[in-house]
Design a protein around this motif. Structure first.
Motif, short mmCIF file in Angstrom:
data_model
loop_
_atom_site.label_atom_id
_atom_site.label_comp_id
_atom_site.label_asym_id
_atom_site.label_seq_id
_atom_site.Cartn_x
_atom_site.Cartn_y
_atom_site.Cartn_z
N LEU A 149 -10.68 -30.06 20.98
CA LEU A 149 -10.39 -30.88 19.85
C LEU A 149 -11.25 -32.07 19.51
CD1 LEU A 149 -6.18 -31.00 19.79
CD2 LEU A 149 -8.01 -29.74 18.06
N TRP A 180 -3.81 -36.93 17.72
CA TRP A 180 -4.11 -35.96 16.97
C TRP A 180 -3.07 -35.75 15.83
CZ3 TRP A 180 -8.99 -34.67 17.23
CH2 TRP A 180 -9.91 -35.03 18.28
N THR A 182 -0.80 -34.10 13.46
CA THR A 182 -0.40 -32.71 13.09
C THR A 182 0.40 -32.32 12.20
OG1 THR A 182 -1.17 -32.16 15.54
CG2 THR A 182 0.02 -30.37 14.60
N VAL A 196 -4.65 -29.66 12.51
CA VAL A 196 -4.79 -30.84 13.53
C VAL A 196 -6.07 -31.58 13.21
CG1 VAL A 196 -4.81 -31.59 15.69
CG2 VAL A 196 -3.67 -29.53 15.38
N ARG A 197 -6.03 -32.88 12.91
CA ARG A 197 -7.04 -33.72 12.43
C ARG A 197 -7.30 -34.96 13.19
NH1 ARG A 197 -8.61 -31.94 7.36
NH2 ARG A 197 -7.02 -30.73 6.24
N ARG A 198 -8.17 -35.49 13.13
CA ARG A 198 -8.30 -36.80 13.98
C ARG A 198 -7.58 -37.91 13.38
NH1 ARG A 198 -12.56 -37.47 17.36
NH2 ARG A 198 -14.09 -35.73 17.58
#
Length: 199
Positions: A149, A180, A182, A196-198
């Motif tokens: 990730l 993360w 989600t 999922v992103r930062r």
């Protein structure tokens, strides 16, 4: 001894066979074999991931994490001509199949197949797509996700499909707790599609 799809080097008979999958309105033919995940054809989880997701048309670098025989990698490369797809799997037989399936589909030059430790450390991805290998165990799965990730581009997204009965909801909470964020974007046939992103 029984072989598993996450074995690094299956040694049993291959028993290759051709299967056809309908992905994003295209009929694609793939070769599968024993000793790899979903040798009988496109599995339900990956089918849910693909049918509930639009092709990543803006992405230029995509990671197919746990590529198996290559349905995600090949479909993305065929549908998004500007994208290079890095197809990663621990299973050597799966990697060989993905290479040949990409060549068959005419996208061999844009599907880069590699073992996990062969991917350059400097490479970042606009998108990560994965039907992750849940059955390797929770600790190993968490380690895998935390390894890959961080390779997302700043505005990138990882698209994961996980069975509800295999812990999709707890995985969503765990990823968010790890920084993360989600989101569940789809749910079908017992599977969740997570973005999922930062943080």
């Amino acid at each position: 001894m029984t072989e598993h799809y996450f074995d690094s080097d299956p040694t049993g008979p291959e028993g290759r066979r051709d299967v056809t999958a309908e992905i994003w309105g295209r009929s694609l033919t793939f070769t599968t074999a024993a000793g790899v995940f979903a040798r009988g054809g496109l599995d339900k989880a990956t089918a849910v991931l693909m049918s509930s997701s639009e092709p990543p048309r803006e992405a230029r670098t995509v990671l197919d994490l746990g590529c198996g025989w290559g349905p995600i990698a090949v479909a993305v490369a065929v549908t998004v001509p500007a994208a290079t797809v890095h197809a990663v799997d621990t299973n050597a037989r799966a990697r060989d199949l993905t290479r040949s399936n990409a060549e068959r589909a005419g996208v061999g030059s844009r599907v880069v197949v590699a073992a996990p430790d062969e991917v350059p450390a400097s490479l970042v991805f606009d998108e990560i797509w994965s039907n992750p290998p849940i059955r390797i165990g929770k600790a190993a799965l968490h380690e895998l996700l935390l390894q890959w990730l961080p390779r997302l581009a700043p505005d990138g997204v990882a698209r994961l499909v996980v069975g509800k009965n295999l812990g999709a909801d707890s995985l969503q909470r765990w990823l968010t707790d790890q920084g993360w964020p989600t989101e569940r974007v789809a749910s079908a046939k017992g599977f969740r599609v997570l973005h999922v992103r930062r943080g």
